[in-house]
Motif scaffolding. Structure first.
Motif, PDB file in Angstrom:
ATOM      1  N   LEU A  27       0.910  -1.113  -0.037  1.00 57.10           N
ATOM      2  CA  LEU A  27       0.147  -0.080   0.029  1.00 57.10           C
ATOM      3  C   LEU A  27       0.852   1.271   0.212  1.00 57.10           C
ATOM      4  N   ASN A  28       0.412   2.154  -0.750  1.00 58.76           N
ATOM      5  CA  ASN A  28       1.064   3.653  -0.751  1.00 58.76           C
ATOM      6  C   ASN A  28       0.869   4.449   0.503  1.00 58.76           C
ATOM      7  N   PRO A  29       1.855   4.667   1.466  1.00 59.64           N
ATOM      8  CA  PRO A  29       1.693   5.143   2.629  1.00 59.64           C
ATOM      9  C   PRO A  29       1.235   6.571   2.598  1.00 59.64           C
ATOM     10  N   THR A  30       1.541   7.338   1.567  1.00 61.85           N
ATOM     11  CA  THR A  30       1.328   8.649   1.268  1.00 61.85           C
ATOM     12  C   THR A  30      -0.272   8.977   0.728  1.00 61.85           C
ATOM     13  N   MET A  31      -0.794   8.012   0.447  1.00 67.30           N
ATOM     14  CA  MET A  31      -2.286   8.116  -0.274  1.00 67.30           C
ATOM     15  C   MET A  31      -3.316   7.293   0.561  1.00 67.30           C
ATOM     16  N   LYS A  32      -4.552   8.049   0.510  1.00 65.74           N
ATOM     17  CA  LYS A  32      -5.610   7.422   1.267  1.00 65.74           C
ATOM     18  C   LYS A  32      -6.227   5.961   0.642  1.00 65.74           C
ATOM     19  N   VAL A  33      -6.453   5.077   1.378  1.00 69.31           N
ATOM     20  CA  VAL A  33      -6.843   3.996   1.065  1.00 69.31           C
ATOM     21  C   VAL A  33      -8.061   4.095   0.159  1.00 69.31           C
ATOM     22  N   GLY A  34      -8.943   4.630   0.292  1.00 66.72           N
ATOM     23  CA  GLY A  34      -9.999   5.045  -0.801  1.00 66.72           C
ATOM     24  C   GLY A  34      -9.601   5.115  -2.217  1.00 66.72           C
ATOM     25  N   LYS A  35      -8.512   6.349  -2.264  1.00 70.01           N
ATOM     26  CA  LYS A  35      -8.075   6.566  -3.285  1.00 70.01           C
ATOM     27  C   LYS A  35      -7.195   5.542  -4.164  1.00 70.01           C
ATOM     28  N   GLN A  36      -6.583   4.693  -3.190  1.00 72.47           N
ATOM     29  CA  GLN A  36      -5.928   3.512  -4.050  1.00 72.47           C
ATOM     30  C   GLN A  36      -6.776   2.635  -4.619  1.00 72.47           C
ATOM     31  N   ILE A  37      -7.944   2.592  -4.119  1.00 66.25           N
ATOM     32  CA  ILE A  37      -9.116   1.507  -4.399  1.00 66.25           C
ATOM     33  C   ILE A  37      -9.607   2.167  -5.957  1.00 66.25           C
ATOM     34  N   MET A  38      -9.750   3.244  -5.829  1.00 68.74           N
ATOM     35  CA  MET A  38     -10.423   4.287  -7.060  1.00 68.74           C
ATOM     36  C   MET A  38      -9.477   4.159  -8.063  1.00 68.74           C
ATOM     37  N   GLU A  39      -8.158   4.089  -7.829  1.00 66.23           N
ATOM     38  CA  GLU A  39      -7.118   4.216  -9.158  1.00 66.23           C
ATOM     39  C   GLU A  39      -7.525   3.204  -9.963  1.00 66.23           C
ATOM     40  N   SER A  40      -7.798   1.901  -9.701  1.00 67.43           N
ATOM     41  CA  SER A  40      -7.876   0.787 -11.015  1.00 67.43           C
ATOM     42  C   SER A  40      -9.394   1.168 -11.593  1.00 67.43           C
ATOM     43  N   LEU A  41     -10.321   1.546 -10.608  1.00 66.78           N
ATOM     44  CA  LEU A  41     -11.558   1.571 -11.132  1.00 66.78           C
ATOM     45  C   LEU A  41     -11.596   2.608 -12.328  1.00 66.78           C
ATOM     46  N   ILE A  42     -10.878   3.901 -11.724  1.00 70.26           N
ATOM     47  CA  ILE A  42     -10.688   4.966 -12.841  1.00 70.26           C
ATOM     48  C   ILE A  42     -10.265   4.588 -14.250  1.00 70.26           C
ATOM     49  N   LYS A  43      -8.770   3.755 -14.023  1.00 74.31           N
ATOM     50  CA  LYS A  43      -8.393   3.404 -15.084  1.00 74.31           C
ATOM     51  C   LYS A  43      -8.724   2.293 -16.190  1.00 74.31           C
ATOM     52  N   HIS A  44      -9.372   1.254 -15.357  1.00 73.73           N
ATOM     53  CA  HIS A  44      -9.691   0.038 -16.100  1.00 73.73           C
ATOM     54  C   HIS A  44     -11.349   0.244 -16.332  1.00 73.73           C
ATOM     55  N   GLN A  45     -12.291   0.642 -15.433  1.00 74.80           N
ATOM     56  CA  GLN A  45     -13.706   0.930 -15.662  1.00 74.80           C
ATOM     57  C   GLN A  45     -14.187   2.166 -16.367  1.00 74.80           C
ATOM     58  N   LYS A  46     -13.141   2.962 -16.368  1.00 69.77           N
ATOM     59  CA  LYS A  46     -13.293   4.563 -16.703  1.00 69.77           C
ATOM     60  C   LYS A  46     -14.390   5.171 -15.805  1.00 69.77           C
ATOM     61  N   MET A  47     -14.357   4.680 -14.729  1.00 73.97           N
ATOM     62  CA  MET A  47     -15.597   5.534 -13.738  1.00 73.97           C
ATOM     63  C   MET A  47     -15.233   6.933 -13.446  1.00 73.97           C
ATOM     64  N   SER A  48     -15.952   7.784 -13.249  1.00 77.72           N
ATOM     65  CA  SER A  48     -15.978   9.166 -12.605  1.00 77.72           C
ATOM     66  C   SER A  48     -15.243   8.933 -11.107  1.00 77.72           C
TER      67      SER A  48
END
Length: 344
Positions: free
Chosen positions: A110-131
């Protein structure tokens, strides 16, 4: 020979050879590995540290550094495509979306400088093209799915604010966010205490049923895989020495190395108290692997041929296979030590 159901088949690794070039020479880490995973099932790859199981898993994801690592031979057929031929750019569309991985130590993953929610959101925005709003809503759902309390609050927290078990749950949430077809869990419970280990394994089992995700579980502990695995592949010195259904490996093991692993697992079903027995000796040097069975030097039942020639594949049943000369018709009959009447 086990017949593969092409409709159910998700991953097939064929004759995989992976080496690393070092200053001291070539390390032959994986030496002709074959296995398959069907859709929605769990395959456990079990073996002691250094046997090549993590290298195999990371090669599927193309996470080993190349160089010094290289795939010398073999194919990794995933959903009909050979991942061994994929470029780094092409693999980016597979990682996280089609195949995800949960690592041993979540604090270093896990990236210690990023909120956990944002780390989950990354792949969703990249692969699922979510807002961002859609991804955040999905992140909350995923944290709730993996059993974290007050997920709306947790998405705004950093990894250091989570306990070890919570961090591993967050890693599983990240891995499953895009609903991948295959989840590779590399020693996911090793850094956790036994109570949390049981919870994480139970969680993975429940999520697999809900999401119909296939799982490759990498571990050195046979006790961990008993409840979750459909099939088990036992790996030693870069090769798979025995494979079969969970029942076949636990109740009818045929390879002396598998016997050793089982003898080192605590059992509650024995009337008399048994000492846990280690496997004495050390694995062979993979700079220069032995010509014969790699386990021969540590095996109580080794014969002359074991040290001279690698054992052929013996089919015990359609699903149970072993590379061991003890299965040859000319070999002496040996009962495995945990069988009733077997030597211990």
């Amino acid at each position: 020979m086990e017949k593969l159901n092409k409709d159910k088949l998700l991953l097939e690794v064929k004759d995989l050879h992976v080496s690393f070039d070092t200053y001291a020479g070539e390390v032959k880490a994986v030496r002709g590995v074959n296995f398959h995973v069907n859709r929605g099932e769990t395959l456990a790859i079990v073996g002691e540290s250094g046997c090549g199981k993590s290298v195999t898993a990371q090669t599927i994801m193309q996470l080993i550094p190349m160089p010094p690592g290289k795939i010398k031979k073999g194919s990794i057929i995933f959903d009909g495509n050979d991942l061994a031929k994929y470029s780094d750019k092409k693999m980016e569309s597979v990682r996280g979306k089609e195949i995800s991985m949960v690592f041993q130590d979540p604090m270093t993953s896990l990236n210690p400088t990023m909120k956990v929610g944002k780390q989950i959101m990354e792949s969703l925005i990249k692969h699922q093209k979510m807002s961002k709003d859609e991804a955040k809503k999905r992140a909350v759902e995923m944290l709730k799915l993996v059993g974290l309390p007050t997920p709306e609050k947790r998405v705004e927290q950093y990894p250091h604010e989570f306990s070890g078990g919570m961090r591993q749950r967050a890693m599983i949430a990240i891995a499953l966010a895009c609903n991948p077809k295959l989840l590779i869990a590399d020693e996911p419970t090793t850094a956790l205490d036994v109570t949390i280990q049981a919870q994480i394994i139970e969680l993975m089992k429940d999520l697999q049923i809900k999401l119909d995700t296939a799982i490759i579980l990498i571990t050195h502990d046979l006790g961990v895989v008993a409840k979750i695995s459909d099939r088990i592949a036992v790996m030693y010195a870069g090769v798979i020495v025995e494979s079969g259904t969970s029942n076949e490996i636990f109740y009818e093991p045929k390879h002396p190395y598998t016997w050793g692993l089982l003898k080192s697992v605590p059992r509650l079903d024995l009337e008399r108290k048994e000492r846990l027995l280690p496997i004495y000796g050390t694995p062979p040097d993979l700079f220069s692997p032995p010509a014969g069975c790699p386990f021969a030097a540590r095996c109580d039942y080794a014969m002359k041929i074991c040290k001279e020639k690698y054992p052929q594949k013996f089919g015990i049943t359609d699903t149970h296979h072993v590379h061991c000369w003890l299965q040859h018709e000319m070999a002496p009959e040996v009962k495995h030590p945990l069988a009733e009447g077997g030597t211990n």
